[in-house]
Design an enzyme around this catalytic site. Sequence first.
Site, PDB file in Angstrom:
ATOM      1  N   THR A   1      -0.785   9.174   2.606  1.00  0.00           N
ATOM      2  CA  THR A   1      -2.105   8.176   2.443  1.00  0.00           C
ATOM      3  C   THR A   1      -3.421   9.228   2.234  1.00  0.00           C
ATOM      4  O   THR A   1      -4.290   8.614   1.869  1.00  0.00           O
ATOM      5  CB  THR A   1      -2.150   7.572   4.094  1.00  0.00           C
TER       6      THR A   1
ATOM      7  N   TYR B   1      -2.108  -0.418   1.389  1.00  0.00           N
ATOM      8  CA  TYR B   1      -2.507   0.390   0.302  1.00  0.00           C
ATOM      9  C   TYR B   1      -1.181   1.209  -0.600  1.00  0.00           C
ATOM     10  O   TYR B   1      -0.298   1.227  -0.044  1.00  0.00           O
ATOM     11  CB  TYR B   1      -3.752   1.413   0.795  1.00  0.00           C
TER      12      TYR B   1
ATOM     13  N   GLU C   1      23.390  13.436  32.604  1.00  0.00           N
ATOM     14  CA  GLU C   1      23.928  12.238  32.495  1.00  0.00           C
ATOM     15  C   GLU C   1      25.557  12.488  31.860  1.00  0.00           C
ATOM     16  O   GLU C   1      26.070  11.188  31.600  1.00  0.00           O
ATOM     17  CB  GLU C   1      23.136  11.431  31.437  1.00  0.00           C
TER      18      GLU C   1
ATOM     19  N   THR D   1       1.759  10.783   6.818  1.00  0.00           N
ATOM     20  CA  THR D   1       1.842  11.173   8.238  1.00  0.00           C
ATOM     21  C   THR D   1       3.094  10.551   8.810  1.00  0.00           C
ATOM     22  O   THR D   1       3.552  10.911  10.038  1.00  0.00           O
ATOM     23  CB  THR D   1       0.665  10.199   8.976  1.00  0.00           C
ATOM     24  N   ASP D   2       4.073   9.848   8.152  1.00  0.00           N
ATOM     25  CA  ASP D   2       5.364   9.233   8.748  1.00  0.00           C
ATOM     26  C   ASP D   2       6.348  10.463   9.097  1.00  0.00           C
ATOM     27  O   ASP D   2       6.939  10.430  10.177  1.00  0.00           O
ATOM     28  CB  ASP D   2       5.962   8.301   7.727  1.00  0.00           C
TER      29      ASP D   2
ATOM     30  N   LYS E   1       3.633  11.257  15.778  1.00  0.00           N
ATOM     31  CA  LYS E   1       3.038  10.356  15.574  1.00  0.00           C
ATOM     32  C   LYS E   1       3.070   9.255  16.678  1.00  0.00           C
ATOM     33  O   LYS E   1       4.278   8.705  16.705  1.00  0.00           O
ATOM     34  CB  LYS E   1       3.283   9.855  13.952  1.00  0.00           C
TER      35      LYS E   1
HETATM   36  N1  DGL Z   1       3.867   6.068   3.691  1.00  0.00           N
HETATM   37  C1  DGL Z   1       3.283   6.592   4.590  1.00  0.00           C
HETATM   38  C2  DGL Z   1       3.298   8.235   4.313  1.00  0.00           C
HETATM   39  O1  DGL Z   1       3.473   8.554   3.314  1.00  0.00           O
HETATM   40  C3  DGL Z   1       1.713   6.485   4.762  1.00  0.00           C
HETATM   41  C4  DGL Z   1       1.418   6.925   6.184  1.00  0.00           C
HETATM   42  C5  DGL Z   1       0.203   8.022   5.907  1.00  0.00           C
HETATM   43  O2  DGL Z   1       0.492   8.961   5.148  1.00  0.00           O
HETATM   44  O3  DGL Z   1      -0.540   8.057   6.943  1.00  0.00           O
HETATM   45  O4  DGL Z   1       3.617   8.992   5.445  1.00  0.00           O
END
Ligand code: DGL
Length: 358
Positions: free
Chosen positions: A41, A55, A315, A121-122, A194
């Site tokens: 992003t 986006y 467990e 971020t993913d 995250k």
């Molecule tokens: N498609 C997600 C990624 O590339 C968008 C999320 C982001 O980068 O914040 O991880």
Amino acid sequence: MLYQKSAQKMFALLGFLCLIASAQAADPKLANITILATGGTIAGTGATSTTTVGYTAATVGVQSLIQAVPEMAKVANVSGEQVFQIASENMSNEHWLTLAKRVNTLLAQKDVHGIVITHGTDTLEETAYFLNLVVKSRKPVVLVGSMRPSTAISADGPINLYNAVSLAASPEAAGRGVLVAMSDQIHAGRDVSKSNTTMVDTFRTPELGMLGYFQGGKPFFYRQVTRKHTVETEFDVSALNALPNVEVSLAHANVGGVAVDAFVAAGAKGIVHAGVGNGSLPAKTRPSLAAARAKGVIIVRASRVGQGILARNGEANDDELDYVVADTLSPQKARILLMLALTKTNNTKDIQRMFYTY
Ligand code: DGL
């Protein structure tokens, strides 16, 4: 007359080139930081300035990212490389090996003092932990992303990128393992995750705690990691072109062994059981996990809950089942350590040692 005109053009061109050269001339007082861009992003664009979801990620190149934050030139001599241009849900083991080798090659150079990796971020937390285990340098490596695309009002990418470069250029960032710079916070690659689908301050280290803050673009540390990382690890990916196939099976009410059986059939060398609670083994899943172990697949018990120590022999009787427990690693990070462990050994006692070490 013609000669004079061509001479004028040549001198004009020379002047222009000198101007560029002086603008890019490194300041010997500043650290040399290389930005490796992978997409996400932070390199995304939306249809309007209010588009913060829906986006397109991974569209803006690294030079544009650098030009968008000219203030970085005051804190470091910045150069950029476009390693990939992908949304990070598409990050693969092969991408990781390519990135790790490039990072290690650059950091072996005396004229490179630190690296910033722009990333979606993913899966940013996963790449950060993988690099935490395979980077062979004490020099700072900082991962950074954004939650809003570059076209959005109050886009968080530019300030995150500035902070990340400032951190990578900071001598006190050295030797702390791979770091994550997001939303004015400094996190350890091992422990950060995250925590929210869309919020700007989504990266959190809830119980073990973030390492510090940014204020005015400067990093301030208040903690350091205790687990081994980077130059202290036993893992070396320099000669690897692939990583062992390790999968994660998510537990939930009514879960059976279908996923585990399918992973084994697909050739998985390891399976991380993302158990409920303290890594509990549902009765309907136990036979499949035991059958997988009997075929030589390494089983790691982790938890889907997010925080806490996964207790060995709590467990389940791990000693009897010959399973490994993930300590405090999330299932997705346990997968990373198990993949690297399997490049060294199949011995579960040795693998358990690794989970208590890194
Ligand atoms: N498609 C997600 C990624 O590339 C968008 C999320 C982001 O980068 O914040 O991880």
